[in-house]
Design a protein around this motif. Structure first.
Motif, PDB file in Angstrom:
ATOM      1  N   TYR A   1     -31.843 -28.808  74.721  1.00 44.60           N
ATOM      2  CA  TYR A   1     -32.013 -27.674  75.621  1.00 44.60           C
ATOM      3  C   TYR A   1     -33.037 -26.710  75.047  1.00 44.60           C
TER       4      TYR A   1
ATOM      5  N   HIS B   1     -31.953 -26.038  65.216  1.00 41.09           N
ATOM      6  CA  HIS B   1     -31.221 -25.739  63.991  1.00 41.09           C
ATOM      7  C   HIS B   1     -30.834 -27.043  63.286  1.00 41.09           C
TER       8      HIS B   1
ATOM      9  N   TRP C   1     -27.562 -32.630  84.391  1.00 37.05           N
ATOM     10  CA  TRP C   1     -27.209 -33.834  83.634  1.00 37.05           C
ATOM     11  C   TRP C   1     -27.704 -35.109  84.310  1.00 37.05           C
TER      12      TRP C   1
ATOM     13  N   MET D   1     -22.037 -25.330  64.739  1.00 37.81           N
ATOM     14  CA  MET D   1     -23.134 -24.379  64.824  1.00 37.81           C
ATOM     15  C   MET D   1     -23.584 -24.250  66.256  1.00 37.81           C
TER      16      MET D   1
ATOM     17  N   ASN E   1     -33.999 -39.322  81.606  1.00 35.15           N
ATOM     18  CA  ASN E   1     -35.164 -39.294  80.706  1.00 35.15           C
ATOM     19  C   ASN E   1     -35.270 -40.595  79.925  1.00 35.15           C
TER      20      ASN E   1
ATOM     21  N   ILE F   1     -26.104 -39.742  69.933  1.00 34.38           N
ATOM     22  CA  ILE F   1     -25.724 -38.443  70.519  1.00 34.38           C
ATOM     23  C   ILE F   1     -24.677 -37.771  69.633  1.00 34.38           C
ATOM     24  N   GLY F   2     -24.477 -36.483  69.864  1.00 35.03           N
ATOM     25  CA  GLY F   2     -23.363 -35.792  69.210  1.00 35.03           C
ATOM     26  C   GLY F   2     -22.103 -36.046  70.019  1.00 35.03           C
TER      27      GLY F   2
ATOM     28  N   TYR G   1     -30.196 -32.944  62.547  1.00 39.54           N
ATOM     29  CA  TYR G   1     -29.354 -34.058  62.095  1.00 39.54           C
ATOM     30  C   TYR G   1     -29.499 -35.274  63.021  1.00 39.54           C
TER      31      TYR G   1
ATOM     32  N   LEU H   1     -30.251 -37.281  81.954  1.00 39.16           N
ATOM     33  CA  LEU H   1     -29.925 -38.635  81.472  1.00 39.16           C
ATOM     34  C   LEU H   1     -31.020 -39.641  81.834  1.00 39.16           C
TER      35      LEU H   1
ATOM     36  N   TRP I   1     -20.297 -33.462  63.834  1.00 39.04           N
ATOM     37  CA  TRP I   1     -21.026 -32.196  63.827  1.00 39.04           C
ATOM     38  C   TRP I   1     -21.191 -31.671  62.419  1.00 39.04           C
ATOM     39  N   TRP I   2     -22.246 -30.910  62.262  1.00 42.39           N
ATOM     40  CA  TRP I   2     -22.355 -30.073  61.073  1.00 42.39           C
ATOM     41  C   TRP I   2     -21.763 -28.736  61.418  1.00 42.39           C
TER      42      TRP I   2
ATOM     43  N   HIS J   1     -29.413 -29.951  65.416  1.00 48.43           N
ATOM     44  CA  HIS J   1     -30.407 -30.743  66.154  1.00 48.43           C
ATOM     45  C   HIS J   1     -31.176 -31.639  65.185  1.00 48.43           C
TER      46      HIS J   1
ATOM     47  N   PRO K   1     -30.644 -37.261  72.025  1.00 46.99           N
ATOM     48  CA  PRO K   1     -30.466 -36.462  73.239  1.00 46.99           C
ATOM     49  C   PRO K   1     -31.733 -35.633  73.414  1.00 46.99           C
ATOM     50  N   ILE K   2     -31.968 -35.192  74.620  1.00 47.17           N
ATOM     51  CA  ILE K   2     -33.090 -34.247  74.760  1.00 47.17           C
ATOM     52  C   ILE K   2     -32.489 -32.852  74.649  1.00 47.17           C
TER      53      ILE K   2
HETATM   54  N1  MSP Z   1     -29.469 -31.256  76.723  1.00 47.81           N
HETATM   55  C1  MSP Z   1     -28.249 -31.866  76.352  1.00 47.81           C
HETATM   56  C2  MSP Z   1     -28.441 -33.341  76.057  1.00 47.81           C
HETATM   57  C3  MSP Z   1     -28.997 -34.117  77.204  1.00 47.81           C
HETATM   58  S1  MSP Z   1     -29.270 -35.779  76.743  1.00 47.81           S
HETATM   59  C4  MSP Z   1     -29.616 -36.541  78.167  1.00 47.81           C
HETATM   60  C5  MSP Z   1     -27.714 -31.203  75.077  1.00 47.81           C
HETATM   61  N2  MSP Z   1     -28.578 -30.536  74.348  1.00 47.81           N
HETATM   62  S2  MSP Z   1     -28.244 -29.702  73.024  1.00 47.81           S
HETATM   63  O1  MSP Z   1     -29.487 -29.173  72.606  1.00 47.81           O
HETATM   64  O2  MSP Z   1     -27.190 -28.785  73.287  1.00 47.81           O
HETATM   65  O3  MSP Z   1     -27.653 -30.693  71.996  1.00 47.81           O
HETATM   66  C6  MSP Z   1     -28.354 -31.838  71.659  1.00 47.81           C
HETATM   67  C7  MSP Z   1     -27.718 -32.583  70.532  1.00 47.81           C
HETATM   68  O4  MSP Z   1     -27.644 -31.814  69.352  1.00 47.81           O
HETATM   69  C8  MSP Z   1     -26.325 -33.047  70.848  1.00 47.81           C
HETATM   70  O5  MSP Z   1     -26.223 -34.395  70.477  1.00 47.81           O
HETATM   71  C9  MSP Z   1     -25.464 -32.230  69.978  1.00 47.81           C
HETATM   72  O6  MSP Z   1     -24.294 -32.872  69.606  1.00 47.81           O
HETATM   73  C10 MSP Z   1     -26.391 -32.042  68.777  1.00 47.81           C
HETATM   74  N3  MSP Z   1     -25.937 -30.922  68.023  1.00 47.81           N
HETATM   75  C11 MSP Z   1     -25.997 -29.603  68.354  1.00 47.81           C
HETATM   76  N4  MSP Z   1     -25.331 -28.899  67.397  1.00 47.81           N
HETATM   77  C12 MSP Z   1     -24.831 -29.740  66.472  1.00 47.81           C
HETATM   78  C13 MSP Z   1     -24.205 -29.576  65.225  1.00 47.81           C
HETATM   79  N5  MSP Z   1     -23.833 -28.406  64.776  1.00 47.81           N
HETATM   80  N6  MSP Z   1     -24.022 -30.686  64.460  1.00 47.81           N
HETATM   81  C14 MSP Z   1     -24.497 -31.918  64.843  1.00 47.81           C
HETATM   82  N7  MSP Z   1     -25.083 -32.085  65.994  1.00 47.81           N
HETATM   83  C15 MSP Z   1     -25.036 -31.078  66.947  1.00 47.81           C
HETATM   84  O7  MSP Z   1     -26.539 -31.345  74.805  1.00 47.81           O
END
Ligand code: MSP
Length: 644
Positions: A17, A23, A233, A304, A239, A264-265, A28, A237, A296-297, A26, A14-15
């Motif tokens: 935010y 952290h 979104w 998180m 991207n 993706i998560g 992971y 997407l 998720w972690w 991300h 995913p890209i």
């Molecule tokens: N920007 C959107 C994604 C757009 S993709 C076209 C987004 N960003 S995010 O920064 O919030 O999250 C990105 C990824 O990090 C997601 O897949 C999310 O599940 C993953 N994680 C964020 N926190 C997480 C955990 N604690 N554990 C595992 N992955 C998690 O969503």
């Protein structure tokens, strides 16, 4: 459009935010993508690995405003943090996309226009419950709370009614095509439990989707109607298309689209498994092969996230252990479809037992014996006996299983298999006791065989581990005197007997530090987090700064606090009154040195009791290597003067 060649593999994360610091969560997603990509490359496939940042939308607009920044300034700061973390984690991506890049914005506008002309996008007006945090209108079936509002089912925050003129995407028209597509491609969403979730959601019916906003300025303008911006979104997407050249490098695009796997998560499954294929169908692009939703972690059993304040900073581990142990732990500890609870104790336990004990010791023992008993070279070895052969055959089976598990994204299973082989090699040495043969010249060939088997096995272990632990694997290969790098040898060529007699073995450095839990946890508490200051930079507003009352204070009396080595009790005149303060500077300054000096103190800090003394303020000092240096004035200044 031409079909992507079977040899081309395209993986995406995913890209992220840019309103959040990177952290462990991300890290992971990105580590999984890196491991799968490295594995594919070793198998001789041409790959493309895309990651990047999601920079538009209300969340980013809001976070930037809170910090007194323009959204792009916030994005520029945070992007650096992501890129640094990927470097520290040894992530080898091919391209990093930012959604604020002009080529992306142009590509999205082009597709938007295409769908509008086709009638899949139309103008209307929408009123509904909107979650500002997740930036979406809540599904209508979310119940109204007694208090008269709705709660976002994803983040638990209160939603609010928003009504605006907007453009809609005709998602409702894609319910049937989507259901047909899922039926024909049951592996489109993985793991299977998530496919069921998606199908049952679509079965309930799909409403058209509002895909523009008039209330958000920070977004891509709708072509020909600039009062509207494209919903984040829809923008984000795409991207996956613009990141491999859509509209600016069509050759690259044709080579790699459709994506092999969007990793993706599980929280963003609906966007990827429903909206995304519908957008693609509407625009006439082939659909991705797989959307893999990982777990998720959790920290203390909750996901998180910055808003919950429970994010774990990866640098706490990276600064002490480097990247391989963290990569290993995150992948070994849980199957990628499930959730895991992260703890530093759990991490350390794994590192000490699997890495330091099992693997680290095996490397150390084997190579040190070759150094000490055979002058760093196995020149001759007797014929393989049954027990020796077993180790070679076990490798053949391991190779097959590992490939299968890597192919299947069952990374924890691949690691389990490799560890079971590491244990077999350790057992083989324990049973054959090469150290007992070293003194008997007539047993030299036998000794050669045993150490050959162990070294050859280690070479294959390093190879199979490379996708997960590239740095340590490369080191083991170099200790073994290999001339080629791991990446130069394909999976097909990987054979036990490719370890050659006569290779000059190097003296191994220890691979994994063994650190006691207490020491590590203590460091964790006191460690100033990341090396990059901007990453953790929490801006305060001018008003917040103005609340702090800094004054010129004059030290009237100073004395050491008994029973301590660092504390000095000061009596400080702050212009309007005398205050008692306790400062940890006795290791650098004597009380006499401080008396009569003028320094900077904060006088409206809540008093704290230190060693039974109430400290009514605090003096400022630079802290370098845990030692304080107090800034004094180079001109005389009146006691009590305000510092701004
Ligand atoms: N920007 C959107 C994604 C757009 S993709 C076209 C987004 N960003 S995010 O920064 O919030 O999250 C990105 C990824 O990090 C997601 O897949 C999310 O599940 C993953 N994680 C964020 N926190 C997480 C955990 N604690 N554990 C595992 N992955 C998690 O969503």
């Amino acid at each position: 459009m031409a079909k992507r060649s079977e040899k081309a593999f395209y993986i995406t994360t995913p890209i992220y935010y840019v309103n959040d610091v990177p952290h462990i969560g991300h890290a992971y997603t990105t580590i999984i993508a890196d491991v799968i990509n490295r594995f594919k490359k070793l198998s001789g496939t041409e790959t493309f690995f895309l990651t990047g940042t999601d920079e538009h939308g209300q969340k980013v607009e809001k976070s930037a405003a809170e910090r007194g920044l323009k959204p792009i300034e916030l994005a520029d700061q945070v992007v650096g943090g992501f890129k640094d973390l990927w470097k520290a984690l040894n992530i080898s991506y091919d391209f990093f996309i930012r959604t604020t890049e002009p080529f992306h914005e142009k590509g999205v506008q082009k597709i938007f226009q295409r769908l509008k002309e086709k009638g899949d996008i139309y103008k209307g007006s929408y009123k509904g419950w909107y979650c500002v945090s997740d930036e979406y209108f809540l599904p209508e079936d979310v119940p109204l709370e007694e208090a008269g509002y709705k709660i976002c089912p994803d983040c638990g925050k209160q939603a609010r009614i928003v009504s605006e003129e907007c453009y809609f995407f005709k998602l409702s028209a894609y319910q049937k095509p989507l259901l047909d597509f899922y039926a024909q491609n049951p592996k489109f969403v993985r793991p299977p439990s998530r496919m069921n979730e998606v199908v049952s959601f679509v079965n309930q019916g799909l409403k058209d989707l509002s895909i523009t906003r008039t209330s958000v300025e920070w977004g891509i303008p709708v072509p020909g109607d600039p009062g509207h911006t494209i919903y984040v979104w829809f923008d984000a997407l795409h991207n996956y298309l613009t990141g491999i050249g859509y509209d600016w490098n069509m050759e690259l695009f044709k080579k790699f689209w459709p994506a092999t796997v969007h990793l993706i998560g599980k929280d963003i499954l609906r966007f990827h498994a429903i909206f995304w294929p519908a957008f693609l169908m509407a625009a006439g692009f082939p659909l991705p092969q797989t959307v893999f939703g990982h777990g998720w972690w959790l920290k203390d059993k909750t996901k998180m996230s910055k808003s919950k304040g429970n994010v774990l900073d990866p640098y706490i581990i990276l600064n002490t252990f480097g990247s391989d142990p963290l990569r290993y732990f995150l992948l070994r500890e849980i199957p990628i479809g499930l959730d895991g609870n992260f703890s530093h104790e759990g991490f350390l336990h794994r590192v000490n037992s699997d890495l330091a004990n099992d693997l680290g010791n095996l490397v150390q023992r084997t190579l040190t014996m070759i150094q000490n008993f055979l002058n760093g070279k196995i020149e001759e070895a007797d014929k393989e006996k049954e027990g020796d052969k077993k180790l070679r055959l076990e490798f053949e089976a391991l190779k097959e299983k590992t490939i299968k598990f890597y192919e299947d994204y069952a990374l924890n299973r691949a690691l389990e298999e490799i560890w079971s082989y590491i244990n077999s090699v350790n057992k083989y040495l324990a049973v054959n006791e090469p150290w007992k043969l070293s003194k008997d010249e007539s047993k030299r060939k036998r000794l050669g065989r045993i150490l050959y088997q162990a070294a050859a096995a280690l070479r294959t272990i390093a190879y199979l581990l490379f996708p997960v632990m590239p740095e340590s694997s490369d080191k083991i290969w170099s200790f073994l005197g290999e001339r080629k790098t791991i990446e130069e040898e394909s999976f097909a060529e990987l054979k036990f007997e490719n370890f050659k007699l006569g290779q000059k073995i190097k003296k191994p450095d220890p691979l994994f530090p063994r650190i006691a839990l207490k020491a590590f946890l203590k460091e964790e508490e006191t460690r100033p987090a990341p090396s990059r200051k901007e990453e953790k930079m929490e801006y305060i507003t001018f008003d917040e700064f103005n609340k702090m009352d800094f004054r010129v204070g004059e030290v009237l009396k100073a004395e050491k606090v008994e029973g301590t080595t660092k504390l000095i009790k000061l009596e400080v005149d702050i212009g309007t009154e005398k205050r008692t303060m306790v400062a940890g500077v006795a290791d650098v300054y004597s009380p006499e040195e401080l008396e009569g000096k003028k320094l900077i103190v904060i006088v409206n800090l809540k008093p704290a009791v230190i060693r039974g003394i109430e400290s009514q303020g605090m003096l400022l000092a630079a802290e370098v290597d845990d030692k304080a240096t107090i800034p004094f004035f180079d001109k005389d200044v009146p006691t009590g003067a305000k510092i701004k």
